[in-house]
Scaffold this motif. Structure first.
Motif, mmCIF file in Angstrom:
data_model
loop_
_atom_site.group_PDB
_atom_site.id
_atom_site.type_symbol
_atom_site.label_atom_id
_atom_site.label_comp_id
_atom_site.label_asym_id
_atom_site.label_seq_id
_atom_site.Cartn_x
_atom_site.Cartn_y
_atom_site.Cartn_z
ATOM 1 N N ILE A 12 18.722 -15.766 -9.505
ATOM 2 C CA ILE A 12 19.461 -16.162 -8.491
ATOM 3 C C ILE A 12 18.972 -16.346 -6.809
ATOM 4 C CG2 ILE A 12 21.081 -15.187 -6.763
ATOM 5 C CD1 ILE A 12 22.256 -14.018 -9.670
ATOM 6 N N SER A 13 18.628 -17.865 -6.441
ATOM 7 C CA SER A 13 18.273 -18.363 -5.335
ATOM 8 C C SER A 13 19.215 -18.785 -4.023
ATOM 9 C CB SER A 13 16.497 -18.784 -6.028
ATOM 10 O OG SER A 13 15.518 -18.381 -6.505
ATOM 11 N N ASN A 14 18.849 -17.743 -3.396
ATOM 12 C CA ASN A 14 19.450 -18.426 -2.086
ATOM 13 C C ASN A 14 21.044 -19.061 -2.197
ATOM 14 O OD1 ASN A 14 16.938 -18.317 -0.389
ATOM 15 N ND2 ASN A 14 15.880 -19.955 -1.155
ATOM 16 N N LEU A 15 21.727 -18.585 -3.103
ATOM 17 C CA LEU A 15 23.076 -18.527 -3.261
ATOM 18 C C LEU A 15 23.696 -18.619 -2.111
ATOM 19 C CD1 LEU A 15 23.654 -20.138 -5.602
ATOM 20 C CD2 LEU A 15 25.266 -17.796 -6.445
ATOM 21 N N LEU A 56 30.341 -14.228 -7.151
ATOM 22 C CA LEU A 56 28.918 -13.699 -7.633
ATOM 23 C C LEU A 56 28.923 -14.432 -9.109
ATOM 24 C CD1 LEU A 56 26.040 -13.741 -7.028
ATOM 25 C CD2 LEU A 56 26.572 -11.506 -7.335
ATOM 26 N N LEU A 57 29.931 -13.635 -9.870
ATOM 27 C CA LEU A 57 30.218 -13.422 -11.112
ATOM 28 C C LEU A 57 30.497 -15.116 -11.843
ATOM 29 C CD1 LEU A 57 31.075 -10.213 -12.989
ATOM 30 C CD2 LEU A 57 29.217 -10.740 -11.804
ATOM 31 N N ASN A 58 32.052 -15.106 -10.580
ATOM 32 C CA ASN A 58 31.867 -16.864 -11.498
ATOM 33 C C ASN A 58 31.550 -17.822 -11.180
ATOM 34 O OD1 ASN A 58 34.736 -16.143 -11.549
ATOM 35 N ND2 ASN A 58 35.853 -15.317 -9.736
ATOM 36 N N LEU A 59 29.884 -17.380 -9.876
ATOM 37 C CA LEU A 59 29.400 -18.261 -9.899
ATOM 38 C C LEU A 59 28.099 -18.453 -11.169
ATOM 39 C CD1 LEU A 59 28.376 -18.326 -5.998
ATOM 40 C CD2 LEU A 59 29.591 -20.289 -7.225
ATOM 41 N N GLU A 68 25.477 -24.135 -2.030
ATOM 42 C CA GLU A 68 23.632 -24.508 -2.038
ATOM 43 C C GLU A 68 23.005 -22.901 -3.409
ATOM 44 O OE1 GLU A 68 22.539 -23.029 2.136
ATOM 45 O OE2 GLU A 68 23.615 -24.329 2.677
ATOM 46 N N GLY A 69 21.755 -23.622 -2.731
ATOM 47 C CA GLY A 69 21.184 -22.190 -3.698
ATOM 48 C C GLY A 69 21.103 -22.750 -5.353
ATOM 49 N N SER A 70 20.702 -22.073 -6.041
ATOM 50 C CA SER A 70 20.461 -22.715 -7.598
ATOM 51 C C SER A 70 20.323 -20.940 -8.582
ATOM 52 C CB SER A 70 18.464 -22.518 -7.994
ATOM 53 O OG SER A 70 17.971 -21.942 -8.084
ATOM 54 N N ILE A 71 20.692 -21.453 -10.057
ATOM 55 C CA ILE A 71 21.101 -20.040 -11.036
ATOM 56 C C ILE A 71 20.255 -20.654 -12.062
ATOM 57 C CG2 ILE A 71 22.704 -18.619 -12.347
ATOM 58 C CD1 ILE A 71 24.401 -19.458 -10.320
ATOM 59 N N ARG A 72 19.341 -19.449 -12.884
ATOM 60 C CA ARG A 72 18.340 -19.669 -13.407
ATOM 61 C C ARG A 72 18.549 -18.972 -14.565
ATOM 62 N NH1 ARG A 72 14.064 -23.667 -13.188
ATOM 63 N NH2 ARG A 72 13.274 -22.428 -14.924
ATOM 64 N N THR A 79 22.494 -24.331 -13.127
ATOM 65 C CA THR A 79 23.317 -24.622 -11.661
ATOM 66 C C THR A 79 24.815 -24.725 -11.243
ATOM 67 O OG1 THR A 79 21.115 -24.109 -10.515
ATOM 68 C CG2 THR A 79 23.144 -24.937 -9.145
ATOM 69 N N PHE A 80 24.607 -26.357 -12.294
ATOM 70 C CA PHE A 80 25.299 -27.327 -12.084
ATOM 71 C C PHE A 80 25.989 -27.035 -13.790
ATOM 72 C CE2 PHE A 80 23.355 -28.429 -8.277
ATOM 73 C CZ PHE A 80 24.186 -28.339 -7.883
#
Ligand SMILES: Nc1ncnc2c1ncn2[C@@H]1O[C@H](COP(=O)(O)OP(=O)(O)OP(=O)(O)O)[C@@H](O)[C@H]1O
Length: 273
Positions: A12-15, A56-59, A68-72, A79-80
Motif C-alpha cells: 500500500i503506497s500513500n493511500l 483500510l480493509l474496505n480499500l 490517492e495512492g495505490s494498492i498492489r 488500485t482500480f
C-alpha cells in the motif's frame, strides 16, 4: 494471478481516503498511509474508534476506491480493480455472522457458491458427490457436527457456527490474502475464543497471509506475528516477531494513552482486554 516471487503480498503506497469531500461532513479516514504485508504475515490491527481500520480493509478489498495512492496485491496493481475481481484473491470475514453466508440456502449450497467464487460467470451451483465429500472433510475440522447437516439451511445455525462456516468458506480456495474485520466481536466470549482458535489453525495450516482487525488487545497480542496500531488514518505502531511477543497489554495502553492524553481512554472500545 501468478504471484511473483519476492513480492510482498500486499503493498500500500500513500493511500488516502476522504469521505464527503468538500462538505461540512468531510472526513479524512486514511491519510497518506503506506505499508506492506509479507507472504505468510498474520497482522493484527488495533486502534481507537474511527481510526480507519475498516476503511483500510474496505480499500484493500475494493469496496471503496482511494482518493490517492495505490494498492498492489501479489505484485499486481489492483488500485482500480472492482471488488468482485479482487474477491478471487481475497477472502473476507465480517463482524456480522449474517453477512458471510446466505441464510435461505443450505450449508452445501453455500459451500458450492464459495468454491466457485472467482471462477468466471458460471452459475452452476449444483453439488456433486465429490463436492459433498470435500465439504464434509472441511466441516469435520470444525468439530461442530455440521458435516452431518449439509442440507440444513444456514439460517438454522448459531452465530458461532455460522461464523466458523464463513471462515471455512472464505479460505476454501486458499486466498492470497485473508481479511478479518472484527469477525469475533459479535460472539459471546467463549464462542469468540473457539472461532479465534479456528482462525489461528486455518491460517497456520494453510499458510495464509492475513490481516485481522480487532478491538481486543489481548487477541491482538496473542495472535499473529505482527501488530499494527492505527490512529487518525495513520499507522502509529508496527511491530513484528520478538518485539511483538515482548509487548504487553500495559504497553499498548501506554501507547494509546500517549495519543489521547490519557484521559479519554475509558470510553473507548479499544480497552477490551
Ligand atoms: N461510508 C462512510 N461515509 C462517511 N464517513 C465514513 C464512512 N466510513 C467510515 N467513515 C468515517 O471514516 C472514519 C474512519 O472510520 P472506520 O470505520 O474506518 O474506523 P474504524 O477504525 O474501523 O472504527 P471502529 O473501530 O469504530 O469500527 C470515521 O470518522 C468514520 O466516521
Amino acid at each position: 494471478m501468478n504471484e511473483q516471487k519476492g513480492w510482498n503480498v500486499l503493498e500500500i503506497s500513500n493511500l488516502t481516503k476522504i469521505f464527503n469531500r468538500g462538505s461540512i461532513n468531510e472526513v479524512t479516514a486514511i491519510r497518506s498511509l503506506s505499508c506492506f504485508v509479507n507472504k505468510g504475515d498474520f497482522v493484527t490491527v488495533i486502534g481507537s474508534n474511527g481510526a480507519g481500520k475498516s476503511t483500510l480493509l474496505n480499500l484493500v478489498a475494493g469496496t471503496y476506491l482511494p482518493d490517492e495512492g495505490s494498492i498492489r496485491l501479489g505484485g499486481h496493481d489492483v488500485t482500480f480493480w472492482p471488488e468482485h475481481k479482487r474477491a478471487a484473491y481475497i477472502g473476507r470475514v465480517f463482524q456480522n455472522p449474517l453477512s458471510g453466508t446466505c441464510a435461505s440456502m443450505s450449508i452445501e449450497e453455500n459451500f458450492a457458491m464459495a468454491s466457485r467464487r472467482g471462477l468466471g460467470v458460471s452459475l452452476k451451483w449444483g453439488v456433486t458427490r465429490r463436492d459433498r465429500e470435500f465439504f464434509k472433510e472441511k466441516l469435520r475440522l470444525l468439530g461442530l457436527g455440521l458435516e452431518h447437516r449439509l442440507r440444513d439451511k444456514v439460517g438454522l445455525l448459531s452465530g458461532g457456527q455460522r461464523q466458523s462456516l464463513t471462515l471455512l468458506m472464505a479460505t476454501l480456495r486458499r486466498p492470497r490474502l485473508l481479511l478479518l474485520d472484527e469477525h469475533t466481536a459479535a460472539l459471546d466470549p467463549r464462542t469468540a475464543q473457539q472461532v479465534l482458535q479456528l482462525t489461528e489453525e486455518i491460517i497456520r495450516e494453510m499458510e495464509l497471509t492475513a490481516v485481522m482487525v480487532t478491538h481486543n488487545m489481548r487477541h491482538a497480542l496473542e495472535l499473529g506475528n505482527r501488530l499494527i496500531m492505527m490512529h487518525h488514518g495513520r499507522i502509529i505502531l508496527d511491530v513484528a516477531g520478538e518485539k511483538k511477543k515482548a509487548l504487553s497489554v500495559q504497553d499498548l495502553l501506554h501507547e494509546f494513552s500517549k495519543l489521547r492524553g490519557g484521559d479519554e481512554i475509558a470510553d473507548d472500545k479499544m480497552l477490551l482486554i
